[in-house]
Write a protein that holds these residues in place. Structure first.
Motif, PDB file in Angstrom:
ATOM      1  N   GLN A 141       0.815  -1.115   0.107  1.00 25.30           N
ATOM      2  CA  GLN A 141      -0.038  -0.003  -0.133  1.00 25.30           C
ATOM      3  C   GLN A 141       0.954   1.285  -0.104  1.00 25.30           C
ATOM      4  O   GLN A 141       0.377   2.325  -0.800  1.00 25.30           O
ATOM      5  CB  GLN A 141      -0.975   0.043   1.152  1.00 25.30           C
TER       6      GLN A 141
ATOM      7  N   TRP B  87       2.466   1.620  -3.284  1.00 22.99           N
ATOM      8  CA  TRP B  87       1.387   1.974  -4.319  1.00 22.99           C
ATOM      9  C   TRP B  87       0.905   3.280  -4.295  1.00 22.99           C
ATOM     10  O   TRP B  87       0.678   4.065  -5.355  1.00 22.99           O
ATOM     11  CB  TRP B  87       0.252   1.129  -4.302  1.00 22.99           C
ATOM     12  N   GLN B  88       0.950   4.167  -3.138  1.00 19.31           N
ATOM     13  CA  GLN B  88       0.353   5.509  -2.863  1.00 19.31           C
ATOM     14  C   GLN B  88       1.599   6.294  -3.184  1.00 19.31           C
ATOM     15  O   GLN B  88       1.365   7.534  -3.056  1.00 19.31           O
ATOM     16  CB  GLN B  88      -0.330   5.477  -1.580  1.00 19.31           C
ATOM     17  N   SER B  89       2.818   5.903  -3.187  1.00 24.21           N
ATOM     18  CA  SER B  89       4.026   6.745  -3.530  1.00 24.21           C
ATOM     19  C   SER B  89       4.132   6.944  -5.118  1.00 24.21           C
ATOM     20  O   SER B  89       3.196   6.752  -5.866  1.00 24.21           O
ATOM     21  CB  SER B  89       5.171   6.233  -3.124  1.00 24.21           C
ATOM     22  N   SER B  90       5.005   7.863  -5.632  1.00 22.49           N
ATOM     23  CA  SER B  90       5.197   8.286  -6.956  1.00 22.49           C
ATOM     24  C   SER B  90       5.580   6.850  -7.670  1.00 22.49           C
ATOM     25  O   SER B  90       5.412   6.897  -8.869  1.00 22.49           O
ATOM     26  CB  SER B  90       6.374   9.263  -7.001  1.00 22.49           C
TER      27      SER B  90
ATOM     28  N   GLY C 102       4.142   4.218  -7.242  1.00 23.58           N
ATOM     29  CA  GLY C 102       2.859   3.848  -7.578  1.00 23.58           C
ATOM     30  C   GLY C 102       2.125   4.347  -8.874  1.00 23.58           C
ATOM     31  O   GLY C 102       1.443   3.941  -9.740  1.00 23.58           O
ATOM     32  N   THR C 103       2.260   5.722  -8.702  1.00 27.15           N
ATOM     33  CA  THR C 103       1.664   6.488  -9.768  1.00 27.15           C
ATOM     34  C   THR C 103       2.464   6.312 -11.194  1.00 27.15           C
ATOM     35  O   THR C 103       1.573   6.179 -12.291  1.00 27.15           O
ATOM     36  CB  THR C 103       1.812   8.031  -9.504  1.00 27.15           C
TER      37      THR C 103
ATOM     38  N   GLN D  87       1.328   2.853 -12.463  1.00 25.17           N
ATOM     39  CA  GLN D  87      -0.103   3.010 -13.147  1.00 25.17           C
ATOM     40  C   GLN D  87       0.181   3.490 -14.549  1.00 25.17           C
ATOM     41  O   GLN D  87      -0.650   2.978 -15.537  1.00 25.17           O
ATOM     42  CB  GLN D  87      -0.909   3.836 -12.539  1.00 25.17           C
TER      43      GLN D  87
END
Length: 300
Positions: A90, A93-96, A98-99, A102
């Protein structure tokens, strides 16, 4: 093998899809609409390119998908269990990272759709405007995916623009080499000479943009360093620049000597062998680039 090494391998895997999709399709358009329109487009010439593109995209998908769990494992430092830890996943994924992942997954899926669509025109009619537009859009997504992490994650818009331009030009250069190797199988030596000459004229512009964008980006990053510059970073960057110089040497050798003196099938084999050597150097550059962005920061 350490986490940083695994991350570097995952990045190289992703780079392969970027390079093949951008470069091979650029060469496909070049051969259809450039000065090479007298080339007889045959199915047995395009099929190996299409297979290589599909294989590289699947490898790229695996590489892009592996970055988040590998980053989670590196955060926890507990082997495979760290890669499946829900909290670490998690956080990653929520860090840069993860971005960026995506964007990269979206770009790879769009590339697959574009390749499936374009495969019908490899041996059929000319590519439609809609297909070219979708290819350009996917190329832009690939380029943008390199601006979310690494040295330019917190940089200004100019640095991000330079990164995107640098990626596009590098992918065009490296991705065009395998089609050139296939092109060297042409039995018509004069036709091959004309195609390689036209390619060399076009390459001068793209390689020039690659060098200018890379130099401007490096200077911009150095100017924005707070504190001392990491000497290890400079050392690895120096290795990369040496490899780029070797590739430039191959390119000059092809354009000014091999292609200029192309007159027999034996000369075709020399050109092919030299391009294969240039391709191997290009793969080394991808490995060094992945190591540079994974293991070294520009500042201490």
């Amino acid at each position: 093998m350490g986490w940083l090494s695994l991350l570097s391998i995952a990045k190289v895997a992703y780079y392969l899809g970027v390079v093949s999709f951008i470069g091979m399709n650029a060469m496909r358009l070049f051969l259809r609409y450039g000065r090479s329109n007298d080339l007889t487009v045959q199915a047995d010439w395009h099929k190996p390119l299409l297979r290589a593109q599909w294989a590289s995209l699947f490898i790229s998908l695996l590489g892009a998908a592996a970055v988040v769990p590998l980053s989670a494992g590196m955060l926890l430092g507990d082997g495979l269990s760290g890669m499946t830890d829900s909290l670490m996943l998690q956080i990653s994924w929520q860090s840069s990272i993860g971005t960026q992942t995506q964007f990269r997954l979206l770009a790879v899926f769009m590339a697959m759709l574009c390749t499936a669509w374009g495969s019908k025109t490899y041996t059929g009619s000319n590519a439609s405007f809609a297909w070219v537009y979708s290819w350009l859009l996917t190329c832009a997504l690939f380029a943008a995916s390199f601006t979310f992490s690494g040295h330019t994650a917190e940089a200004n818009w100019l640095a991000k623009l330079l990164v995107a331009l640098h990626v596009l030009m590098a992918a065009w250069w490296l991705g065009s080499l395998y089609p050139l190797i296939r092109l060297c199988r042409l039995e018509d030596v004069e036709l091959l000479r004309r195609q390689l000459h036209a390619y060399g004229n076009q390459a001068a512009l793209w390689v020039g943009l690659l060098l200018v964008s890379g130099a401007a980006l490096f200077a911009l990053l150095l100017l924005n360093v707070r504190g001392e510059v990491n000497t290890d970073y400079l050392l690895v960057m120096g290795c990369k620049l040496v490899l780029v110089a070797v590739m430039l040497g191959f390119a000059a050798y092809h354009k000014w000597y091999l292609v200029a003196n192309l007159s027999s099938t034996g000369d075709c084999q020399k050109v092919k062998t030299s391009i294969i050597a240039e391709t191997l150097v290009g793969l080394l550059i991808l490995g060094v680039t992945a190591t540079l962005t994974s293991s070294f920061g520009i500042a201490h």
